[in-house]
Structures are given as structure tokens and as C-alpha cells.
Motif scaffolding. Sequence first.
Motif, short mmCIF file in Angstrom:
data_model
loop_
_atom_site.label_atom_id
_atom_site.label_comp_id
_atom_site.label_asym_id
_atom_site.label_seq_id
_atom_site.Cartn_x
_atom_site.Cartn_y
_atom_site.Cartn_z
N ALA A 130 0.83 -1.21 0.00
CA ALA A 130 0.00 0.00 0.00
C ALA A 130 0.87 1.25 0.00
O ALA A 130 0.55 2.24 -0.69
CB ALA A 130 -0.94 0.01 1.20
N THR A 131 1.98 1.24 0.75
CA THR A 131 2.86 2.41 0.76
C THR A 131 3.54 2.59 -0.60
O THR A 131 3.73 3.71 -1.05
CB THR A 131 3.92 2.31 1.86
OG1 THR A 131 4.71 1.14 1.68
CG2 THR A 131 3.28 2.30 3.24
N VAL A 132 3.88 1.48 -1.24
CA VAL A 132 4.48 1.55 -2.57
C VAL A 132 3.47 2.14 -3.57
O VAL A 132 3.81 3.01 -4.38
CB VAL A 132 4.97 0.16 -3.04
CG1 VAL A 132 5.40 0.19 -4.49
CG2 VAL A 132 6.09 -0.33 -2.15
N ALA A 133 2.23 1.67 -3.51
CA ALA A 133 1.19 2.18 -4.41
C ALA A 133 0.89 3.65 -4.13
O ALA A 133 0.65 4.42 -5.06
CB ALA A 133 -0.08 1.35 -4.28
N ALA A 134 0.92 4.05 -2.87
CA ALA A 134 0.68 5.45 -2.53
C ALA A 134 1.80 6.34 -3.07
O ALA A 134 1.54 7.42 -3.61
CB ALA A 134 0.55 5.62 -1.03
N ALA A 135 3.05 5.89 -2.95
CA ALA A 135 4.17 6.66 -3.50
C ALA A 135 4.05 6.79 -5.01
O ALA A 135 4.31 7.86 -5.58
CB ALA A 135 5.49 5.99 -3.12
N ARG A 136 3.62 5.72 -5.67
CA ARG A 136 3.39 5.77 -7.11
C ARG A 136 2.27 6.76 -7.44
O ARG A 136 2.36 7.52 -8.40
CB ARG A 136 3.04 4.38 -7.63
CG ARG A 136 3.02 4.27 -9.13
CD ARG A 136 2.72 2.86 -9.62
NE ARG A 136 3.55 1.85 -8.98
CZ ARG A 136 3.05 0.83 -8.26
NH1 ARG A 136 1.75 0.69 -8.12
NH2 ARG A 136 3.86 -0.06 -7.71
N PHE A 137 1.22 6.77 -6.62
CA PHE A 137 0.10 7.69 -6.82
C PHE A 137 0.56 9.14 -6.67
O PHE A 137 0.16 10.01 -7.44
CB PHE A 137 -1.00 7.37 -5.80
CG PHE A 137 -2.18 8.30 -5.86
CD1 PHE A 137 -3.16 8.13 -6.82
CD2 PHE A 137 -2.31 9.33 -4.96
CE1 PHE A 137 -4.24 8.98 -6.88
CE2 PHE A 137 -3.38 10.19 -5.00
CZ PHE A 137 -4.35 10.01 -5.97
N TRP A 138 1.42 9.41 -5.68
CA TRP A 138 1.91 10.76 -5.45
C TRP A 138 2.98 11.16 -6.45
O TRP A 138 3.31 12.34 -6.58
CB TRP A 138 2.46 10.89 -4.04
CG TRP A 138 1.45 10.78 -2.97
CD1 TRP A 138 0.19 11.30 -2.97
CD2 TRP A 138 1.58 10.11 -1.72
NE1 TRP A 138 -0.46 10.99 -1.80
CE2 TRP A 138 0.37 10.26 -1.02
CE3 TRP A 138 2.61 9.40 -1.12
CZ2 TRP A 138 0.17 9.73 0.25
CZ3 TRP A 138 2.40 8.86 0.14
CH2 TRP A 138 1.19 9.03 0.81
N GLY A 139 3.57 10.19 -7.13
CA GLY A 139 4.61 10.49 -8.11
C GLY A 139 5.96 10.80 -7.48
O GLY A 139 6.73 11.60 -8.01
N VAL A 140 6.24 10.17 -6.34
CA VAL A 140 7.52 10.36 -5.65
C VAL A 140 8.18 9.01 -5.43
O VAL A 140 7.50 7.98 -5.41
CB VAL A 140 7.34 11.08 -4.29
CG1 VAL A 140 6.78 12.48 -4.49
CG2 VAL A 140 6.45 10.29 -3.36
N PRO A 141 9.52 8.99 -5.26
CA PRO A 141 10.17 7.72 -4.95
C PRO A 141 9.71 7.18 -3.59
O PRO A 141 9.53 7.95 -2.64
CB PRO A 141 11.66 8.08 -4.90
CG PRO A 141 11.78 9.36 -5.65
CD PRO A 141 10.48 10.07 -5.47
N TRP A 142 9.56 5.88 -3.50
CA TRP A 142 9.07 5.25 -2.28
C TRP A 142 9.98 5.53 -1.10
O TRP A 142 9.51 5.74 0.01
CB TRP A 142 8.94 3.74 -2.52
CG TRP A 142 8.50 2.98 -1.32
CD1 TRP A 142 7.24 2.90 -0.81
CD2 TRP A 142 9.32 2.20 -0.45
NE1 TRP A 142 7.21 2.11 0.31
CE2 TRP A 142 8.50 1.67 0.55
CE3 TRP A 142 10.68 1.89 -0.43
CZ2 TRP A 142 8.98 0.85 1.56
CZ3 TRP A 142 11.15 1.07 0.57
CH2 TRP A 142 10.29 0.56 1.55
N ARG A 143 11.29 5.58 -1.32
CA ARG A 143 12.24 5.77 -0.22
C ARG A 143 12.08 7.12 0.47
O ARG A 143 12.45 7.28 1.61
CB ARG A 143 13.67 5.60 -0.72
CG ARG A 143 14.12 6.68 -1.68
CD ARG A 143 15.55 6.46 -2.15
NE ARG A 143 15.93 7.47 -3.09
CZ ARG A 143 15.70 7.43 -4.39
NH1 ARG A 143 15.09 6.37 -4.89
NH2 ARG A 143 16.07 8.40 -5.18
N GLU A 144 11.48 8.10 -0.22
CA GLU A 144 11.29 9.42 0.37
C GLU A 144 10.10 9.47 1.33
O GLU A 144 10.06 10.32 2.21
CB GLU A 144 11.08 10.47 -0.72
CG GLU A 144 12.32 10.76 -1.52
CD GLU A 144 12.09 11.83 -2.57
OE1 GLU A 144 11.01 12.46 -2.58
OE2 GLU A 144 13.00 12.03 -3.39
N VAL A 145 9.13 8.59 1.16
CA VAL A 145 7.91 8.66 1.96
C VAL A 145 7.65 7.42 2.82
O VAL A 145 6.74 7.43 3.64
CB VAL A 145 6.67 8.92 1.07
CG1 VAL A 145 6.75 10.26 0.39
CG2 VAL A 145 6.48 7.81 0.06
#
Length: 104
Positions: free
Chosen positions: A29-44
Motif C-alpha cells: 500500500a505504501t508503494v502504491a501510494a508513493a506511485r500515486f503521489w509520483g515520488v520515490p518510495w524511499r522518500e515517503v
Amino acid sequence: MAKSKDILWEVGCEGHTDAWVVADSWELATVAAARFWGVPWREVASQCEMKSKIIGAPRNICCRCGRTYFGGPPMCEVCKKDVKLEEEHLRRRLHRAYRMGKVM
């Protein structure tokens, strides 16, 4: 083979709008949310928090407005566009605040 139930997650993160995503686990879910926001996963990844979790979420009913629609989960196209626009406006406001020294 057993089919897994859809789990609908509302993921919140400081500096971003809440994201509604469908995933099998919290990590996905966090990976999909980062993709939704358009940011790298490691940042969020470390800042994400679970706002709500709905197991067996109904299909074709928008989680934001509650209308019936035809398309992929979790939101109708109108709400997806609205959330993307909100995210873009939030980024602009934060960027402007950083430039002016109002946010550290």
C-alpha cells in the motif's frame, strides 16, 4: 486457488494528500501510494501512516464520493483528477513556502 479479498487502504503522509489504494499488505500500500503521489518510495516510506483499512471493499463504488462508476478501483475518474489536482496545488504551496522561508 483461493482469490484474495481486495483491501482498500487510506494512506496519509506529511506533505501529500491522502491516497486511497488497493493492495494486499501495508508495505504494498505504501508503494502504491508513493506511485500515486509520483515520488520515490524511499522518500515517503517512513512517514506513511494508515488512516483506514477496509477489507473486502466494494467494487465500482468510489471511496471518495460514493458514486457508482465503471472502471478500476478505488476511485472514479472525476475524483482521481480532483485528488491529483489537490496534490499538485499542495506541492506548489509547499514549494512556495520553502522558498519564502516560512516552512523548515
